[in-house]
Scaffold this motif. Structure first.
Motif, PDB file in Angstrom:
ATOM      1  N   ARG A  27      32.694  50.006  41.111  1.00  0.00           N
ATOM      2  CA  ARG A  27      33.615  48.874  41.271  1.00  0.00           C
ATOM      3  C   ARG A  27      34.865  49.044  40.412  1.00  0.00           C
ATOM      4  O   ARG A  27      35.993  48.858  40.887  1.00  0.00           O
ATOM      5  CB  ARG A  27      32.877  47.579  40.925  1.00  0.00           C
ATOM      6  CG  ARG A  27      33.567  46.289  41.411  1.00  0.00           C
ATOM      7  CD  ARG A  27      34.482  45.665  40.366  1.00  0.00           C
ATOM      8  NE  ARG A  27      33.812  45.455  39.105  1.00  0.00           N
ATOM      9  CZ  ARG A  27      33.089  44.367  38.796  1.00  0.00           C
ATOM     10  NH1 ARG A  27      32.908  43.415  39.689  1.00  0.00           N
ATOM     11  NH2 ARG A  27      32.549  44.252  37.590  1.00  0.00           N
ATOM     12  N   ASP A  28      34.696  49.435  39.143  1.00  0.00           N
ATOM     13  CA  ASP A  28      35.852  49.585  38.263  1.00  0.00           C
ATOM     14  C   ASP A  28      36.773  50.707  38.737  1.00  0.00           C
ATOM     15  O   ASP A  28      38.007  50.585  38.661  1.00  0.00           O
ATOM     16  CB  ASP A  28      35.389  49.861  36.832  1.00  0.00           C
ATOM     17  CG  ASP A  28      34.851  48.619  36.144  1.00  0.00           C
ATOM     18  OD1 ASP A  28      34.835  47.544  36.773  1.00  0.00           O
ATOM     19  OD2 ASP A  28      34.428  48.727  34.974  1.00  0.00           O
ATOM     20  N   ARG A  31      38.779  49.476  41.763  1.00  0.00           N
ATOM     21  CA  ARG A  31      39.855  48.553  41.376  1.00  0.00           C
ATOM     22  C   ARG A  31      41.013  49.304  40.726  1.00  0.00           C
ATOM     23  O   ARG A  31      42.186  49.027  40.998  1.00  0.00           O
ATOM     24  CB  ARG A  31      39.312  47.512  40.393  1.00  0.00           C
ATOM     25  CG  ARG A  31      38.224  46.610  40.955  1.00  0.00           C
ATOM     26  CD  ARG A  31      38.777  45.588  41.939  1.00  0.00           C
ATOM     27  NE  ARG A  31      37.757  44.584  42.229  1.00  0.00           N
ATOM     28  CZ  ARG A  31      36.816  44.704  43.178  1.00  0.00           C
ATOM     29  NH1 ARG A  31      36.808  45.786  43.948  1.00  0.00           N
ATOM     30  NH2 ARG A  31      35.929  43.745  43.379  1.00  0.00           N
ATOM     31  N   ASP A  34      42.979  51.400  43.261  1.00  0.00           N
ATOM     32  CA  ASP A  34      43.779  50.571  44.162  1.00  0.00           C
ATOM     33  C   ASP A  34      45.028  50.040  43.457  1.00  0.00           C
ATOM     34  O   ASP A  34      46.030  49.742  44.112  1.00  0.00           O
ATOM     35  CB  ASP A  34      42.933  49.410  44.689  1.00  0.00           C
ATOM     36  CG  ASP A  34      43.564  48.741  45.899  1.00  0.00           C
ATOM     37  OD1 ASP A  34      43.921  49.453  46.855  1.00  0.00           O
ATOM     38  OD2 ASP A  34      43.721  47.504  45.872  1.00  0.00           O
ATOM     39  N   ARG A  42      39.196  50.998  48.550  1.00  0.00           N
ATOM     40  CA  ARG A  42      38.335  49.875  48.914  1.00  0.00           C
ATOM     41  C   ARG A  42      36.905  50.228  48.560  1.00  0.00           C
ATOM     42  O   ARG A  42      36.531  51.417  48.543  1.00  0.00           O
ATOM     43  CB  ARG A  42      38.453  49.567  50.413  1.00  0.00           C
ATOM     44  CG  ARG A  42      37.769  48.251  50.808  1.00  0.00           C
ATOM     45  CD  ARG A  42      37.955  47.926  52.256  1.00  0.00           C
ATOM     46  NE  ARG A  42      37.304  46.655  52.587  1.00  0.00           N
ATOM     47  CZ  ARG A  42      37.109  46.234  53.834  1.00  0.00           C
ATOM     48  NH1 ARG A  42      37.502  46.980  54.853  1.00  0.00           N
ATOM     49  NH2 ARG A  42      36.510  45.071  54.061  1.00  0.00           N
ATOM     50  N   ASP A  66      35.278  43.108  48.548  1.00  0.00           N
ATOM     51  CA  ASP A  66      34.472  44.286  48.860  1.00  0.00           C
ATOM     52  C   ASP A  66      33.640  44.082  50.124  1.00  0.00           C
ATOM     53  O   ASP A  66      33.130  42.987  50.386  1.00  0.00           O
ATOM     54  CB  ASP A  66      33.549  44.617  47.692  1.00  0.00           C
ATOM     55  CG  ASP A  66      34.317  44.765  46.383  1.00  0.00           C
ATOM     56  OD1 ASP A  66      35.420  45.356  46.424  1.00  0.00           O
ATOM     57  OD2 ASP A  66      33.830  44.288  45.344  1.00  0.00           O
TER      58      ASP A  66
END
Length: 413
Positions: A27-28, A31, A34, A42, A66
Motif C-alpha cells: 500500500r505504501d 501511494r 502514484d 494503483r 484500492d
C-alpha cells in the motif's frame, strides 16, 4: 507530453484488514509511486469471505481508492485457486482499466499461482515483478520453514524432508509441487528479495540468482513522538506484531516470568488474529504466569504506533522462524528505539550484535531474560539507540522506480 509509466501493485490482503508487513509495503509503495511525477500507480488486493462477506467470489469491489478482488476456495498446498473462473474476467477488467506497463505482485497467497499465466495472457506487454516477502512458495507449512511437529528451523526444503513434515503426501507429490511452481514462475520478469538471506533460500530452491534483486525494506511512518525527558533506567520492553507461536511471544513471556525480581515491564502489542484455540489458551496461561511484569495491550492501528513505541525503551523481536526483513526493525529505528532480536536469518542481516542491537539465541528464555536484565543500562541504551537509523523510504521508492524503468526499456528494445 510523455505518458506516465503505469504500475499495478497487487497484494493478497489490505493493511486496513491485516496490518502485516507485506500489506503495508504494497500500500505504501503504491501511494508513493502514484505521487511521483511520471508515474501512475494503483493497488489491487485480494479479499476472502472474512474481509468481504458482502462480495461474491470472483467479483470486484473497492476499499477506498484500492480495488478488491474477492477470492474463494484455495488449495494452500498447491497454491491453486478452486473457486471457478469468474475471477479471470474480473482481473481482466482491472488490467483493461489500468493498462499497466508493470504489474508488481507482493506474493501469490490467495491469488493463486494461476494468476501469473492469466496476467501474461491478458497483458502480454506488461513486465511482471514479484516480491518474495516470505517463503510460501518454498514451504507448504504456511511458508514458515519450520519442521512439523518439532517447529525447528528448516535448513532446506527437499521432497523427502517435506514428506516428513507432511506424511499424508508422498515425496513425489512434494517434488511435483516444486516443479509446478517453478515452471509457472517463468512468467515473472524480475523477482525482488528484501534480504540476501531470503534470496539465498530461493536460489537453493531453484530460482536463478540473476533473476532476483535485493531491495531492503523501508517504511513510511508518521513523525516519532518526542521523549519528554531522559529516563534513568531503560527498563521498558515491547513486542510489536502478530501474537503467534512462531513470533516467539511465548519465549518472551517465559523471560518476563524469570524477571519478577527485577524492576522491568514487558508489553505486547498486537492481535491474535486467526490463532487456534490451543495457542490462545497457552498464551493466556503464560501471560498469567508472567503477571505483573508482562501485559498484553492488544492490537493497534498504524496511527497509534509512534505513541506506543515512545512508551517503551526497547523493541524485542524473539522470532523462532527465519524472519526475512520485518518492518518492526525499521519502525523501531524510526522511533529511536534499539532492538533485541534472535540472531539468525534476516534479523542477523539487518541487526549487528552490539552495534545496532543485541542478539539472543532463538527460544532461549533464560538468555533473553539475562539480556533484558543487562539492557537497562542507560549508557548501553544510548549507544545502541544512536546507531543506524531507519532505511530511507524515498530511496526505497526510487529503487523500485529504477527497476521498473529498466524492465520497460528492455521491453521497448
Amino acid at each position: 507530453m510523455t505518458s506516465p509509466l503505469r504500475i499495478l501493485q497487487i497484494a493478497h490482503d489490505h493493511p486496513e484488514w491485516t496490518p502485516g508487513g507485506t500489506e503495508i509495503v504494497a500500500r505504501d509503495l503504491a501511494r508513493a509511486l502514484d505521487a511521483t511525477d511520471g508515474l501512475s500507480a494503483r493497488l489491487l488486493v485480494a479479499a476472502t469471505s472474512l474481509q468481504r462477506p458482502d462480495m461474491a467470489p470472483g467479483s470486484l469491489g473497492a476499499i477506498g481508492p484500492d480495488a478488491v478482488l474477492r477470492t474463494g476456495a484455495y488449495d494452500r498446498f498447491q497454491m491453486a485457486r478452486l473457486d471457478g473462473l469468474g475471477w479471470i474476467e474480473s482481473l481482466g477488467r482491472v488490467l483493461r482499466d489500468t493498462r499497466p506497463d508493470v504489474i508488481h505482485l507482493h506474493g501469490l497467497d490467495r491469488l493463486g499461482i494461476e494468476a501469473l499465466p492469466v496476467i501474461r495472457r491478458q497483458a502480454p506487454r506488461a513486465q511482471i515483478v514479484l516480491t518474495l516477502h516470505d517463503y510460501q512458495l518454498i514451504c507448504a507449512n504456511d511458508g514458515l520453514l519450520l519442521t512439523r511437529p518439532e517447529a525447528t528451523r528448516c535448513q532446506g526444503a527437499s521432497p523427502d524432508a517435506c514428506a516428513r513434515c507432511f506424511p499424508e503426501r508422498t515425496a513425489a507429490q512434494h517434488a511435483l509441487r516444486r516443479a509446478t511452481l517453478l515452471a509457472t514462475l517463468v512468467h515473472v520478469d524480475r523477482f525482488i528479495a528484501p534480504s540476501r538471506f531470503l534470496r539465498d533460500r530461493f536460489v537453493a530452491w531453484g530460482l536463478a540468482a540473476e533473476r532476483i534483486e535485493v531491495v531492503p525494506n523501508a517504511v513510511a511512518l508518521p513523525a516519532p513522538v518526542a521523549e519528554r525527558c531522559p529516563r534513568a533506567r531503560r527498563n521498558r520492553f515491547g513486542f510489536f506484531g502478530q501474537i503467534a507461536r512462531h513470533k516467539g511471544v511465548l519465549t518472551l513471556l517465559d523471560a518476563a516470568r524469570r524477571l519478577k525480581d527485577a524492576d522491568l515491564a514487558v508489553t505486547l502489542h498486537g492481535g491474535l488474529g486467526y490463532a487456534d484455540a490451543g495457542f490462545r489458551a497457552e498464551f493466556a496461561d503464560r501471560l498469567a504466569a508472567a503477571d505483573p511484569v508482562a501485559q498484553h495491550l492488544g492490537g493497534y492501528g498504524r496511527g497509534e504506533l509512534p505513541a506506543r513505541l515512545a512508551a517503551v525503551d526497547w523493541v524485542v523481536v524473539p522470532s523462532l522462524w527465519w524472519e526475512n526483513a520485518p518492518l518492526v526493525i525499521e519502525e523501531a529505528r524510526a522511533a529511536g528505539r534499539p532492538v533485541i532480536v534472535t540472531g539468525h536469518g534476516g534479523l542477523a542481516e539487518v541487526v549487528a550484535d552490539g552495534e545496532t542491537g543485541l542478539h539472543v539465541p532463538a527460544g532461549d528464555a533464560a538468555a533473553l531474560a539475562e539480556t533484558m536484565r543487562g539492557a537497562t543500562d542507560p549508557a548501553l541504551w544510548a549507544r545502541l539507540a544512536a546507531g543506524r537509523g531507519p532505511a530511507d523510504f524515498a530511496a526505497f521508492v526510487d529503487a523500485h522506480r529504477a527497476l521498473y524503468a529498466a524492465l520497460t526499456r528492455r521491453m521497448a528494445a
